[in-house]
Design an enzyme around this catalytic site. Structure first.
Site, PDB file in Angstrom:
ATOM      1  CB  VAL A 130       1.268  14.974 -10.705  1.00  0.00           C
ATOM      2  CG1 VAL A 130       1.611  16.128  -9.802  1.00  0.00           C
ATOM      3  CG2 VAL A 130       2.341  14.719 -11.731  1.00  0.00           C
ATOM      4  CE1 TYR A 173      12.232  15.125 -11.622  1.00  0.00           C
ATOM      5  CE2 TYR A 173      11.265  16.282 -13.484  1.00  0.00           C
ATOM      6  CZ  TYR A 173      11.231  15.912 -12.153  1.00  0.00           C
ATOM      7  OH  TYR A 173      10.178  16.317 -11.372  1.00  0.00           O
ATOM      8  CB  SER A 222       6.848  12.980  -7.574  1.00  0.00           C
ATOM      9  OG  SER A 222       6.977  14.142  -8.344  1.00  0.00           O
ATOM     10  CE1 TYR A 242       6.846  17.041  -4.178  1.00  0.00           C
ATOM     11  CE2 TYR A 242       4.542  16.428  -4.406  1.00  0.00           C
ATOM     12  CZ  TYR A 242       5.860  16.268  -4.756  1.00  0.00           C
ATOM     13  OH  TYR A 242       6.183  15.329  -5.683  1.00  0.00           O
ATOM     14  CE  LYS A 297      10.094  14.583  -8.202  1.00  0.00           C
ATOM     15  NZ  LYS A 297       9.253  15.738  -7.763  1.00  0.00           N
TER      16      LYS A 297
END
Ligand code: GLN
Length: 313
Positions: free
Chosen positions: A265, A195, A68, A247, A71
């Site tokens: 992760v 993705y 991530s 998050y 991103k």
């Protein structure tokens, strides 16, 4: 050399030494089977200061799956492509939910809360993909990563991408759900293909810290002189990282570390000390929120000892 140089070197070495001996290391992600193969004893840290000096410790040269953290860079690219229109498709509020949660999407009519939860990042990838073939869009993302890191050797780990492609049922659900609200423009398998592959980019701590330098220095890499984004955009990307980068652990990260940061992760975290440094840490074991357990502790030690919190030294 200024006073801070030996100090930072010592701090980074101390942290690497401390992390090496810890037994409580969190749990390695297993829902992407290929990630479960990574050695939980790994720990790396790289800090690049404003002058471009690299301070590194542990496994700072070992490539890992950035997941991530990619991103941050797809958000930067999508803003470059369609500007503030991106914010019609994705919000910029913290979600208070896990990274792969679907519940808010129904209440909020398929518009994800922010670009860092999976749903939001899939919508961002879809914006990059529009008007291109998946292969071209992925090539653009990888070349952008190589450009900001000033390193053409960065590649995608195809085994990790294939592993997630086989098992990423949650992301398939999120994408289909958004598609039903017309939030995605492209065929779901195309968007997800891009993705999964950008999440599977492999980088070392040193490469990742290099890639984050433009965010620490008002949109510009001070060593190459290349301007990546305007200063205002760099500030805003940092703001979204601070509020949403971890998050439902974002509040805790801000409280303990006090810097904008983005986790993955794979166990990596990119953190930005504006005007001072770009920092990457990696330890594969995760906490309950899916953020690197030792990575966060290492950053907490670093910012405390260096006085680098954005909330005051
Ligand atoms: N590729 C991962 C996923 O979609 C990224 C999640 C993460 O790093 N938090 O599940």
């Amino acid at each position: 050399m200024d006073q801070a140089t030996p100090d930072l070197d010592r701090v980074v070495k101390d942290i690497a030494e401390d992390m090496r001996g810890r037994t409580d290391r969190g749990e390695v992600a297993t829902y992407i089977p290929e990630l479960a193969r990574v050695d939980p004893r790994a720990f790396g840290i790289a800090v690049i200061d404003a002058e471009g000096r690299v301070f590194a410790g542990g496994d700072s040269e070992t490539p890992f799956s950035i997941q991530s953290i990619s991103k941050v860079f797809t958000l930067t690219l999508a803003l470059g492509k369609i500007g503030d229109r991106l914010w019609r498709r994705v919000g910029r509020e913290p979600s208070g939910s896990p990274f792969n949660s679907i519940v808010q999407l129904e209440y909020e009519k398929g518009r994800p809360r922010n670009p860092f939860i999976n749903a939001g990042a899939i919508a961002v990838t879809d914006a990059i993909l529009s008007g291109h073939q998946p292969r071209e869009a992925l090539g653009d993302i990888l070349r952008f990563m190589q450009f900001v890191a000033d390193d053409s050797s960065i590649t995608i780990d195809e085994a990790v991408a294939a592993s997630e492609q086989r098992t990423g049922f949650r992301n398939v659900a999120l994408a289909n759900y958004m598609k039903s609200f017309d939030v995605l423009e492209n065929p779901v398998p195309y968007t997800l293909g891009v993705y999964f592959h950008h999440c599977a980019i492999a980088m070392s701590c040193r490469q990742l810290a290099m890639a984050g330098r433009f965010l620490a220095h008002l949109g510009r890499n001070p060593s190459t002189g290349f301007s990546v984004v305007q200063p205002e955009r760099a500030r805003r990307i940092n703001a979204v990282m601070l509020m949403c980068g971890h998050y439902d652990g974002s509040g805790e990260f801000a409280y303990r570390v006090g810097l904008p940061g983005k986790s993955g992760v794979g166990g990596g975290i990119l953190a930005i000390a504006p005007g001072k440094a770009s920092i990457a840490v990696w330890s594969p074991g995760l906490d309950a929120n899916g953020n690197s357990h030792l990575g966060r502790i290492a950053l907490e030690q670093l910012t405390r000892r260096m006085g680098w919190s954005v909330f005051g030294a």
